[in-house]
Design a protein around this motif. Structure first.
Motif, PDB file in Angstrom:
ATOM      1  N   SER A  18       0.824  -1.223   0.000  1.00  0.00           N
ATOM      2  CA  SER A  18       0.000   0.000   0.000  1.00  0.00           C
ATOM      3  C   SER A  18       0.850   1.262   0.000  1.00  0.00           C
ATOM      4  O   SER A  18       0.365   2.346  -0.372  1.00  0.00           O
ATOM      5  N   GLU A  19       2.119   1.144   0.388  1.00  0.00           N
ATOM      6  CA  GLU A  19       3.001   2.313   0.439  1.00  0.00           C
ATOM      7  C   GLU A  19       3.684   2.603  -0.896  1.00  0.00           C
ATOM      8  O   GLU A  19       4.461   3.548  -1.010  1.00  0.00           O
ATOM      9  N   ILE A  20       3.419   1.779  -1.903  1.00  0.00           N
ATOM     10  CA  ILE A  20       4.070   1.952  -3.201  1.00  0.00           C
ATOM     11  C   ILE A  20       3.382   3.063  -3.979  1.00  0.00           C
ATOM     12  O   ILE A  20       2.158   3.154  -4.035  1.00  0.00           O
ATOM     13  N   SER A  21       4.198   3.908  -4.594  1.00  0.00           N
ATOM     14  CA  SER A  21       3.659   4.968  -5.455  1.00  0.00           C
ATOM     15  C   SER A  21       4.192   4.771  -6.865  1.00  0.00           C
ATOM     16  O   SER A  21       5.170   4.060  -7.088  1.00  0.00           O
ATOM     17  N   LYS A  22       3.538   5.388  -7.824  1.00  0.00           N
ATOM     18  CA  LYS A  22       3.960   5.245  -9.220  1.00  0.00           C
ATOM     19  C   LYS A  22       5.384   5.736  -9.380  1.00  0.00           C
ATOM     20  O   LYS A  22       5.804   6.706  -8.752  1.00  0.00           O
ATOM     21  N   PHE A  23       6.130   5.047 -10.261  1.00  0.00           N
ATOM     22  CA  PHE A  23       7.558   5.341 -10.430  1.00  0.00           C
ATOM     23  C   PHE A  23       7.913   5.199 -11.903  1.00  0.00           C
ATOM     24  O   PHE A  23       7.478   4.259 -12.573  1.00  0.00           O
ATOM     25  N   ASN A  24       8.713   6.137 -12.384  1.00  0.00           N
ATOM     26  CA  ASN A  24       9.140   6.097 -13.784  1.00  0.00           C
ATOM     27  C   ASN A  24      10.375   5.205 -13.904  1.00  0.00           C
ATOM     28  O   ASN A  24      11.504   5.681 -13.877  1.00  0.00           O
ATOM     29  N   GLY A  25      10.141   3.913 -14.007  1.00  0.00           N
ATOM     30  CA  GLY A  25      11.229   2.942 -14.065  1.00  0.00           C
ATOM     31  C   GLY A  25      10.763   1.620 -13.502  1.00  0.00           C
ATOM     32  O   GLY A  25       9.569   1.321 -13.490  1.00  0.00           O
ATOM     33  N   SER A  26      11.714   0.798 -13.034  1.00  0.00           N
ATOM     34  CA  SER A  26      11.377  -0.512 -12.476  1.00  0.00           C
ATOM     35  C   SER A  26      11.259  -0.429 -10.957  1.00  0.00           C
ATOM     36  O   SER A  26      12.060   0.240 -10.298  1.00  0.00           O
ATOM     37  N   THR A  27      10.267  -1.148 -10.415  1.00  0.00           N
ATOM     38  CA  THR A  27      10.103  -1.234  -8.968  1.00  0.00           C
ATOM     39  C   THR A  27      10.366  -2.669  -8.512  1.00  0.00           C
ATOM     40  O   THR A  27       9.766  -3.618  -9.016  1.00  0.00           O
ATOM     41  N   ILE A  28      11.291  -2.798  -7.569  1.00  0.00           N
ATOM     42  CA  ILE A  28      11.594  -4.086  -6.940  1.00  0.00           C
ATOM     43  C   ILE A  28      11.019  -4.051  -5.530  1.00  0.00           C
ATOM     44  O   ILE A  28      11.236  -3.080  -4.798  1.00  0.00           O
ATOM     45  N   PHE A  29      10.274  -5.097  -5.154  1.00  0.00           N
ATOM     46  CA  PHE A  29       9.756  -5.175  -3.784  1.00  0.00           C
ATOM     47  C   PHE A  29      10.353  -6.393  -3.106  1.00  0.00           C
ATOM     48  O   PHE A  29      10.196  -7.530  -3.563  1.00  0.00           O
ATOM     49  N   ILE A  30      11.084  -6.161  -2.007  1.00  0.00           N
ATOM     50  CA  ILE A  30      11.777  -7.227  -1.285  1.00  0.00           C
ATOM     51  C   ILE A  30      11.047  -7.522   0.012  1.00  0.00           C
ATOM     52  O   ILE A  30      10.729  -6.615   0.784  1.00  0.00           O
ATOM     53  N   SER A  31      10.806  -8.814   0.239  1.00  0.00           N
ATOM     54  CA  SER A  31      10.185  -9.228   1.492  1.00  0.00           C
ATOM     55  C   SER A  31      10.884 -10.469   2.021  1.00  0.00           C
ATOM     56  O   SER A  31      11.680 -11.101   1.322  1.00  0.00           O
ATOM     57  N   HIS A  32      10.585 -10.829   3.268  1.00  0.00           N
ATOM     58  CA  HIS A  32      11.169 -12.013   3.907  1.00  0.00           C
ATOM     59  C   HIS A  32      10.041 -12.959   4.289  1.00  0.00           C
ATOM     60  O   HIS A  32       8.998 -12.523   4.787  1.00  0.00           O
TER      61      HIS A  32
END
Length: 623
Positions: A152-166
């Motif tokens: 939910s904290e992700i905002s639009k970004f001009n490029g690639s978005t990587i989301f890391i979790s454990h």
């Protein structure tokens, strides 16, 4: 319903799988089609699943999956296939790694070359070894790093978005969550097991082959034993969190000490060795560590990696991949085989680099691959030791000699009083060969006293890339390294006997192997290359005839002796005999004009040499 069916099927597969799926770096080498290596295993596995067939005999007939565990193996393929099915994804877009850093680096590398922005979002904490400043300054990667506890904290970004979790279990990645479509790459880190990258959306499919290639060249896939743990967790839908006790920790410490002591003894060195997840993981740490050292100690100077154009394809390819990413790094070709003399070539190249006031790093194999040639070592020492000047008359930077010692890891190059003890030198060996006997990929690197000061930086990059050998790999090396030198000697005896027989039986064939004099000096490889006699009036006709004859010989050997003769680039295994054509295997990424269309043969300490001689005689009589 379908999910339960799949998990039940995997459970049966795990109960019935061939032992080699966990215990060897490659399986079914006699069923190997390199062009189909990335798809053939899963295509046939899917057919078994569709027909609910999971018996050991059927699983044993599946073809080789990928290569040497770096790019993948049966259990990593099944793990990725299972995760993909749970998430309704293409299995190609699910990629497992032994390293937690490498999948991030794979995306950053692709975006660097495409001049594309990257934002890395993570929940929890990043691994201690993840150093954003070094990744930007040394590797040249560009990215924004932000903590985000949820999607939910992700905002639009001009490029690639990587989301890391454990995670502590292998549950699904919920791609239906709000804002999940804003994430291009999900990377899940799993404690001691490694990580899994999921490519999200068809707009990112063009990343898949590039990410897989990073896994092939700079790291390895999640190891078989860890994939087994992951699949067992997936099937039971429970946590895999390892339960280590004091006894386990003490055994790991014992294994670590035994391995480091064995490497020192084998190499005749006293500096502390480094142990990596594979030979190429070790080489990558060496390259990046030396670049880091150069940036700090020789800022602004050009860095030249001097590499034989026909050497092992992984070495050649990796060096050029590093140079493609860093502006002041360049690869310089070092002709070493045939009509070219390594020492003479190196002398003229070092003169030129010194004149330019650049930094020379040399990567070379001794003996060379595939021609099995050893340069005049005294002359090599002289060339490496020669004091050179820049065009301005200043003292030039002395070279670092990086020796791939995989073919002869028992030769003492670096110890006090040895041939390379007086110049800066580092050696390394691929673990899937003699060090482990084909039971794991873990490789190692050592430095002589002159180069000892470089090892801290190399170790830093080995840790940064999370490419250190796993505890299980260290345990295998602890069992295998003490017997390595004896296995090398026994395999050499078999090879010398077979080579002698070929010379007597087919004297017009050209054999590339060490001389008896070199063997007395300690160069006892168990690999040779064979240039078969040919026919034809033109070069094209002669080349075509020879190439066909190569394949005829190999096919005869693996057909007549399937329990021992295999078609693969393998070397240093505990059993059998391995055949390949370097031009179509180890030199896959080498320029066409530098490829070797000859047969390369590697023998083990445990094989039926008499049977191989008999089949070779049959071949000669039917030419």
């Amino acid at each position: 319903m379908e999910e339960h069916k799949m998990l039940d099927y995997i459970k049966e597969v795990l109960n019935n799988m061939p032992k080699g799926w966990v215990g060897l770096t490659t399986h079914r080498l006699d069923i190997y089609n390199e062009e189909l290596a990335k798809t053939q295993f899963l295509d046939q596995f899917q057919n078994l699943y569709n027909n609910n067939i999971a018996d050991t005999s059927a699983l044993s007939e599946l073809p080789t999956a990928y290569d040497y565990i770096r790019l993948g193996h049966p259990l990593s393929c099944i793990l990725e296939w299972a995760i993909a099915n749970l998430n309704t994804l293409n299995p190609e877009g699910v990629i497992s790694f032994s390293s937690k850093t490498a999948p991030i680096l794979a995306v950053l590398r692709k975006n660097l070359l495409e001049d594309k922005n990257t934002q890395i979002l993570y929940n929890g904490a990043l691994p201690d070894f993840f150093d954003a400043e070094i990744l930007k300054r040394v590797y040249g990667y560009h990215f924004d790093l932000k903590k985000a506890d949820s999607l939910s904290e992700i905002s639009k970004f001009n490029g690639s978005t990587i989301f890391i979790s454990h995670q502590e279990d292998f549950s699904t990645v919920d791609l239906t969550l709000p804002k999940a479509n804003e994430v291009d790459f999900f990377i899940t880190m799993y404690a001691d097991l490694g990580s899994v990258l999921v490519v999200n959306g068809p707009q990112n499919d063009h990343y898949i082959s590039e990410i897989q290639h990073v896994r092939r060249r700079e790291t390895i896939a999640m190891t078989p034993i860890n994939c087994l743990t992951a699949l067992e967790s997936l099937v039971s839908q429970s946590s895999f969190k390892p339960q280590k006790n004091n006894s386990d920790s003490q055994q790991e410490e014992t294994n670590q000490k035994l391995v480091l002591d064995s490497i020192k003894d084998i190499t005749g060195t006293t500096t502390t060795p480094l142990v990596a997840s594979s030979g190429l993981s070790m080489q990558y740490a060496i390259m990046m560590g030396l670049i880091h050292d150069a940036l700090e100690n020789y800022p602004g100077k050009a860095i030249k990696f001097i590499v034989p154009p026909n050497c092992y394809g992984g070495t050649n390819d990796q060096a050029r991949r590093v140079a493609a990413c860093i502006d002041n790094v360049e690869v310089v070709d070092l002709p070493v085989d045939g009509d070219n003399d390594m020492v003479q070539s190196l002398d003229s190249i070092l003169d030129k680099i010194s004149n330019e006031d650049a930094i020379p790093y040399i990567i070379a194999e001794i003996p060379t691959n595939p021609r099995v040639e050893v340069p005049d070592l005294q002359k090599l020492k002289s060339v490496l030791s020669a004091g050179r000047k820049t065009a301005k008359g200043e003292v030039a930077i002395d070279p670092v000699f990086i020796l791939d010692q995989t073919f002869c890891p028992n030769v003492h190059f670096l110890g006090e009083g040895e041939i390379l003890s007086t110049v800066r030198a580092i050696s390394y060996a691929s673990g899937s060969k003699f060090p482990s006997g084909g039971k794991c990929t873990a490789g190692y690197g050592v430095a002589n006293k002159k180069a000892e000061g470089l090892m801290d930086k190399i170790n830093m990059h080995l840790r940064l890339c999370d490419n250190e050998a796993t505890g299980h790999q260290i345990g295998i090396l602890a069992k295998q390294l003490p017997s390595m030198n004896q296995r090398i000697q026994d395999a050499y005896i078999n090879t010398r006997e077979f080579v002698t027989y070929i010379k007597e039986t087919l004297p017009e064939a050209k054999i590339n192997f060490v001389s008896a004099e070199l063997a007395q000096q300690g160069f006892t490889p168990s690999v040779f290359s064979l240039d078969l006699p040919t026919k034809g009036t033109t070069y094209e006709e002669r080349e075509a005839y020879k190439r066909a004859l190569n394949l005829k010989l190999i096919n005869l050997m693996i057909t007549e002796i399937p329990q021992e003769s295999k078609y693969c680039v393998s070397y240093g295994q505990l059993h059998g005999c391995y055949w390949t054509i370097p031009a179509t295997s180890t030199q896959g990424t080498t320029k066409e004009g530098d490829k070797d269309y000859i047969a390369r043969v590697a023998l083990s300490p445990d094989m039926d040499v008499e049977r191989h001689k008999k089949v070779f005689l049959d071949f000669v009589e039917n030419i």
